[in-house]
Design a protein around this motif. Structure first.
Motif, PDB file in Angstrom:
ATOM      1  N   VAL A 290      40.389 -45.254  32.441  1.00 42.48           N
ATOM      2  CA  VAL A 290      39.316 -44.641  33.209  1.00 42.48           C
ATOM      3  C   VAL A 290      39.596 -44.849  34.693  1.00 42.48           C
ATOM      4  O   VAL A 290      39.731 -45.988  35.151  1.00 42.48           O
ATOM      5  N   ALA A 291      39.697 -43.751  35.429  1.00 45.46           N
ATOM      6  CA  ALA A 291      39.913 -43.839  36.870  1.00 45.46           C
ATOM      7  C   ALA A 291      38.588 -44.119  37.573  1.00 45.46           C
ATOM      8  O   ALA A 291      37.529 -43.612  37.174  1.00 45.46           O
ATOM      9  N   VAL A 292      38.648 -44.934  38.615  1.00 48.13           N
ATOM     10  CA  VAL A 292      37.493 -45.168  39.486  1.00 48.13           C
ATOM     11  C   VAL A 292      37.907 -44.681  40.873  1.00 48.13           C
ATOM     12  O   VAL A 292      38.596 -45.385  41.606  1.00 48.13           O
ATOM     13  N   ILE A 293      37.525 -43.459  41.202  1.00 47.21           N
ATOM     14  CA  ILE A 293      37.893 -42.852  42.482  1.00 47.21           C
ATOM     15  C   ILE A 293      36.988 -43.424  43.568  1.00 47.21           C
ATOM     16  O   ILE A 293      35.764 -43.352  43.484  1.00 47.21           O
ATOM     17  N   GLY A 294      37.595 -44.004  44.589  1.00 44.32           N
ATOM     18  CA  GLY A 294      36.834 -44.773  45.561  1.00 44.32           C
ATOM     19  C   GLY A 294      36.551 -46.158  45.009  1.00 44.32           C
ATOM     20  O   GLY A 294      35.507 -46.758  45.288  1.00 44.32           O
ATOM     21  N   GLY A 295      37.505 -46.664  44.233  1.00 43.27           N
ATOM     22  CA  GLY A 295      37.267 -47.868  43.438  1.00 43.27           C
ATOM     23  C   GLY A 295      37.593 -49.179  44.100  1.00 43.27           C
ATOM     24  O   GLY A 295      37.599 -50.214  43.435  1.00 43.27           O
ATOM     25  N   THR A 296      37.856 -49.175  45.425  1.00 43.16           N
ATOM     26  CA  THR A 296      38.238 -50.430  46.090  1.00 43.16           C
ATOM     27  C   THR A 296      37.059 -51.146  46.734  1.00 43.16           C
ATOM     28  O   THR A 296      37.210 -52.271  47.219  1.00 43.16           O
TER      29      THR A 296
ATOM     30  N   LEU B 287      41.279 -46.226  42.292  1.00 48.74           N
ATOM     31  CA  LEU B 287      42.032 -45.329  43.156  1.00 48.74           C
ATOM     32  C   LEU B 287      41.399 -45.322  44.540  1.00 48.74           C
ATOM     33  O   LEU B 287      40.237 -44.923  44.704  1.00 48.74           O
ATOM     34  N   GLY B 288      42.162 -45.779  45.525  1.00 49.86           N
ATOM     35  CA  GLY B 288      41.690 -45.803  46.899  1.00 49.86           C
ATOM     36  C   GLY B 288      42.179 -44.604  47.675  1.00 49.86           C
ATOM     37  O   GLY B 288      42.600 -43.581  47.124  1.00 49.86           O
ATOM     38  N   ARG B 289      42.152 -44.735  48.998  1.00 49.67           N
ATOM     39  CA  ARG B 289      42.485 -43.617  49.874  1.00 49.67           C
ATOM     40  C   ARG B 289      43.909 -43.106  49.662  1.00 49.67           C
ATOM     41  O   ARG B 289      44.171 -41.905  49.735  1.00 49.67           O
TER      42      ARG B 289
ATOM     43  N   ALA C 162      38.604 -40.411  31.576  1.00 48.85           N
ATOM     44  CA  ALA C 162      37.399 -40.137  32.359  1.00 48.85           C
ATOM     45  C   ALA C 162      37.615 -40.634  33.778  1.00 48.85           C
ATOM     46  O   ALA C 162      38.541 -41.395  34.062  1.00 48.85           O
ATOM     47  N   ALA C 163      36.713 -40.202  34.679  1.00 46.17           N
ATOM     48  CA  ALA C 163      36.785 -40.643  36.073  1.00 46.17           C
ATOM     49  C   ALA C 163      35.378 -40.899  36.591  1.00 46.17           C
ATOM     50  O   ALA C 163      34.450 -40.130  36.314  1.00 46.17           O
ATOM     51  N   TYR C 164      35.238 -41.984  37.326  1.00 47.41           N
ATOM     52  CA  TYR C 164      33.997 -42.309  38.026  1.00 47.41           C
ATOM     53  C   TYR C 164      34.235 -42.017  39.491  1.00 47.41           C
ATOM     54  O   TYR C 164      35.195 -42.517  40.082  1.00 47.41           O
ATOM     55  N   VAL C 165      33.386 -41.202  40.111  1.00 44.40           N
ATOM     56  CA  VAL C 165      33.624 -40.718  41.469  1.00 44.40           C
ATOM     57  C   VAL C 165      32.611 -41.345  42.422  1.00 44.40           C
ATOM     58  O   VAL C 165      31.397 -41.145  42.280  1.00 44.40           O
ATOM     59  N   ILE C 166      33.135 -42.086  43.406  1.00 46.28           N
ATOM     60  CA  ILE C 166      32.313 -42.739  44.422  1.00 46.28           C
ATOM     61  C   ILE C 166      32.784 -42.248  45.787  1.00 46.28           C
ATOM     62  O   ILE C 166      33.923 -42.485  46.177  1.00 46.28           O
ATOM     63  N   ALA C 167      31.922 -41.562  46.510  1.00 46.02           N
ATOM     64  CA  ALA C 167      32.279 -41.117  47.856  1.00 46.02           C
ATOM     65  C   ALA C 167      32.091 -42.271  48.844  1.00 46.02           C
ATOM     66  O   ALA C 167      31.267 -43.165  48.628  1.00 46.02           O
ATOM     67  N   PRO C 168      32.848 -42.283  49.944  1.00 47.07           N
ATOM     68  CA  PRO C 168      32.639 -43.293  50.981  1.00 47.07           C
ATOM     69  C   PRO C 168      31.210 -43.211  51.540  1.00 47.07           C
ATOM     70  O   PRO C 168      30.604 -42.141  51.584  1.00 47.07           O
ATOM     71  N   ASN C 169      30.688 -44.359  51.964  1.00 52.31           N
ATOM     72  CA  ASN C 169      29.344 -44.388  52.534  1.00 52.31           C
ATOM     73  C   ASN C 169      29.232 -43.449  53.726  1.00 52.31           C
ATOM     74  O   ASN C 169      30.111 -43.406  54.580  1.00 52.31           O
ATOM     75  N   MET C 170      28.147 -42.693  53.779  1.00 52.56           N
ATOM     76  CA  MET C 170      27.849 -41.797  54.894  1.00 52.56           C
ATOM     77  C   MET C 170      28.972 -40.790  55.145  1.00 52.56           C
ATOM     78  O   MET C 170      29.273 -40.441  56.289  1.00 52.56           O
TER      79      MET C 170
ATOM     80  N   VAL D 175      41.528 -34.538  32.816  1.00 49.59           N
ATOM     81  CA  VAL D 175      40.471 -35.533  32.582  1.00 49.59           C
ATOM     82  C   VAL D 175      39.319 -34.842  31.862  1.00 49.59           C
ATOM     83  O   VAL D 175      38.899 -33.741  32.247  1.00 49.59           O
ATOM     84  N   SER D 176      38.780 -35.484  30.839  1.00 52.49           N
ATOM     85  CA  SER D 176      37.774 -34.814  30.013  1.00 52.49           C
ATOM     86  C   SER D 176      36.340 -35.095  30.437  1.00 52.49           C
ATOM     87  O   SER D 176      35.424 -34.377  30.024  1.00 52.49           O
ATOM     88  N   ARG D 177      36.121 -36.109  31.257  1.00 53.66           N
ATOM     89  CA  ARG D 177      34.748 -36.491  31.599  1.00 53.66           C
ATOM     90  C   ARG D 177      34.715 -37.051  33.005  1.00 53.66           C
ATOM     91  O   ARG D 177      35.605 -37.808  33.410  1.00 53.66           O
ATOM     92  N   VAL D 178      33.666 -36.701  33.766  1.00 50.42           N
ATOM     93  CA  VAL D 178      33.487 -37.260  35.101  1.00 50.42           C
ATOM     94  C   VAL D 178      32.054 -37.760  35.226  1.00 50.42           C
ATOM     95  O   VAL D 178      31.116 -37.138  34.718  1.00 50.42           O
ATOM     96  N   VAL D 179      31.904 -38.900  35.877  1.00 51.94           N
ATOM     97  CA  VAL D 179      30.585 -39.455  36.176  1.00 51.94           C
ATOM     98  C   VAL D 179      30.503 -39.628  37.686  1.00 51.94           C
ATOM     99  O   VAL D 179      31.364 -40.270  38.295  1.00 51.94           O
TER     100      VAL D 179
END
Length: 244
Positions: free
Chosen positions: A5-11, A32-34, A49-57, A77-81
């Motif tokens: 499972v990828a965590v985009i913005g995961g750092t 997965l970072g920048r 799957a991938a979890y997507v976290i955008a940078p603050n602001m 990827v079959s699923r995104v959260v």
């Protein structure tokens, strides 16, 4: 083979909490970072799957999420959260509106999707500190504990039945004043312009203005969030309002 499972913005702190919860459930978390954006689709290859976290602001969260979901589609990827926020469509808060627009991107992405909308983090308030608060201390909030959020994220990423769902998440209801007392901290209310001239002085003007808009909204309305979804999704009692 473990589920990847990828965590985009995961750092950051949210990504670390999600990755820890995934690992606790036997999955392989791929933060997965920048740097991963050079070839995000390649970095996502082999992930379920991938979890997507955008940078603050982020100045254009919808565009950020569109790039992430496009890369997920290309990678198979079959699923995104999506990591969003409680009350995303609050026109008085520009960064919340950005998250509402990002939610729309996810819903139209062609991916199997879910959305998590946590309240303010308990961890934003350090124990034993003096907190200068640019809004009223008795405003109502639903606070989310990071470990609780991470555990819910792992469940939604790994289990079926959450497709097309949006969940507002709070571990408990409180005010900042009551939370500060429980943490052994003190609160001093300050005028927003005093905050802008002090703590906010070095910020990018856009970010400072967005935060001032957020403080004005909090002063009027707080950010109430119910606790039932968190309790049901955890299958246990969430964190309570207690000391450190």
């Amino acid at each position: 083979m473990n589920t990847r499972v990828a965590v985009i913005g995961g750092t950051g702190k949210t990504g670390r909490a999600v990755a820890a919860a995934l690992s606790a459930r036997g999955a392989e978390a791929v933060p997965l970072g920048r740097a991963a954006w050079i070839d995000l689709a390649g970095a996502l290859a082999g992930c379920h799957a991938a979890y997507v976290i955008a940078p603050n602001m982020h100045p254009d969260e919808a565009a950020y999420v569109e790039q992430a979901t496009g890369a997920a589609l290309r990678a198979g990827v079959s699923r995104v959260v999506l990591h969003s926020v409680a009350s995303p469509y609050a026109p008085a808060m520009p960064h919340h509106v950005g998250k509402a627009q990002a939610e729309d991107v996810v819903r139209r992405s062609g991916l199997t999707w879910s959305i998590l909308q946590p309240g303010a983090y308990v961890q934003n308030f350090a124990p034993g500190q003096t907190l200068r608060l640019p809004y009223r201390a008795d405003a109502p909030f639903g606070f989310a504990d990071l470990d609780d959020v991470g555990e819910v994220a792992a469940r939604v990423l790994l289990e079926d039945g959450h497709e097309g769902a949006s969940y507002e998440l709070a571990s408990f209801r409180s005010t900042v004043g009551d939370l500060a007392r429980a943490l052994g901290s003190t609160v001093t209310e300050v005028r927003p312009l005093a905050w802008a001239a002090g703590e906010g002085k070095g910020l990018e003007p856009r970010v400072r203005d967005w935060l001032l808009a957020m403080f004005a909204y909090y002063d009027r309305h707080g950010l109430p969030v119910g606790t039932v979804p968190m309790r049901v999704l955890l299958g246990r009692a969430p964190r309570a309002l207690v000391g450190p």
